[in-house]
Scaffold this active site. Structure first.
Site, short mmCIF file in Angstrom:
data_model
loop_
_atom_site.label_atom_id
_atom_site.label_comp_id
_atom_site.label_asym_id
_atom_site.label_seq_id
_atom_site.Cartn_x
_atom_site.Cartn_y
_atom_site.Cartn_z
N HIS A 1 -35.57 -47.31 61.64
CA HIS A 1 -34.77 -46.30 60.97
C HIS A 1 -33.69 -46.41 60.11
O HIS A 1 -33.40 -47.75 60.24
CB HIS A 1 -34.67 -45.28 62.09
CG HIS A 1 -33.54 -45.86 63.16
ND1 HIS A 1 -32.56 -46.39 63.21
CD2 HIS A 1 -33.91 -46.41 64.36
CE1 HIS A 1 -31.97 -46.76 64.07
NE2 HIS A 1 -32.76 -46.85 64.95
P1 TYD Z 1 -33.04 -45.12 68.78
O1 TYD Z 1 -31.90 -45.12 68.25
O2 TYD Z 1 -34.29 -44.28 68.03
O3 TYD Z 1 -33.65 -46.50 69.34
P2 TYD Z 1 -34.65 -47.36 68.56
O4 TYD Z 1 -34.69 -47.19 67.22
O5 TYD Z 1 -34.31 -48.83 68.81
O6 TYD Z 1 -35.91 -46.99 69.42
O7 TYD Z 1 -32.96 -44.53 70.37
C1 TYD Z 1 -33.88 -44.33 71.46
C2 TYD Z 1 -33.66 -43.23 72.16
O8 TYD Z 1 -32.63 -43.10 72.93
C3 TYD Z 1 -33.70 -41.76 71.46
O9 TYD Z 1 -34.39 -40.81 72.25
C4 TYD Z 1 -32.26 -41.40 71.34
C5 TYD Z 1 -31.51 -42.21 72.59
N1 TYD Z 1 -30.07 -42.43 72.17
C6 TYD Z 1 -29.19 -41.73 72.61
O10 TYD Z 1 -29.27 -40.80 73.48
N2 TYD Z 1 -27.79 -42.29 72.59
C7 TYD Z 1 -27.48 -43.31 71.78
O11 TYD Z 1 -26.25 -43.64 71.45
C8 TYD Z 1 -28.75 -43.97 71.30
C9 TYD Z 1 -28.31 -45.30 70.35
C10 TYD Z 1 -29.91 -43.45 71.44
#
Ligand code: TYD
Length: 164
Positions: free
Chosen positions: A75
């Site tokens: 992303h």
């Molecule tokens: P995401 O940033 O999409 O991680 P990746 O791209 O590595 O898969 O986050 C994964 C999940 O965690 C998403 O549902 C949102 C949640 N999240 C939070 O609630 N707080 C945060 O600070 C982060 C980074 C993610």
């Protein structure tokens, strides 16, 4: 690889699938040397907002217990800036600014990788026991994410940073 090629790629591909350019300056990303206080009792590194990172730190999160072969990220962010540190172990960070791509292999606790806004990133090749520490300029906001590569690429073009 052209931007059209990248637009056709689907999120969720493995970081190891990427074929990238040398890791220098791409996407405004850069490696930051962090202070090291070496000590026979164990070393110490610190990070201060506005000094080692060009933003005030609003949030810290970390990835850990990543199973072998898994990838994270996939992303970009509209406004968020980040500093990524391999607090333990190693992993690769692949970055894409809509024009160029680069792979950064992070394997030291005293290097940070600064990612500006509008940078597509994928993380992979996590070593066993690795910890990916992330300092972020804003609190978590789902609306700040581009999770679709085509949407991100269009935003980059609209921002005037890459040719259409
Ligand atoms: P995401 O940033 O999409 O991680 P990746 O791209 O590595 O898969 O986050 C994964 C999940 O965690 C998403 O549902 C949102 C949640 N999240 C939070 O609630 N707080 C945060 O600070 C982060 C980074 C993610």
């Amino acid at each position: 690889m052209t931007i059209a090629d990248r637009r056709s790629l689907v999120p969720g591909r493995r970081a190891t699938d990427w074929n990238v350019n040398p890791p220098q300056g791409t996407a405004g990303c850069r490696l930051v040397d962090l202070p090291r206080i070496t000590d026979p009792r164990g070393n110490l590194t610190f990070i201060e907002g506005g000094s080692q990172v060009p933003f005030d730190v609003a949030r810290v999160y970390y990835l850990y217990d990543v199973p072998g072969g898994e990838s994270r990220g996939g992303h970009a962010h509209r406004e968020l800036e980040q500093l990524i540190v391999a607090a333990a172990g190693s992993f690769d960070v692949l970055v894409d600014d809509g024009t160029d791509t680069a792979r950064f292999h992070l394997n030291r606790s005293y290097y940070g990788l600064y990612l500006p806004r509008l940078t597509w990133r994928e993380l992979g090749n996590f070593s066993t026991g690795s910890v990916c520490l992330v300092l972020a300029s804003q609190r978590y906001e789902e609306d700040d994410y581009y999770r679709d590569y085509a949407e991100f690429a269009a935003a980059r073009v609209a921002a005037g940073t890459v040719p259409a």
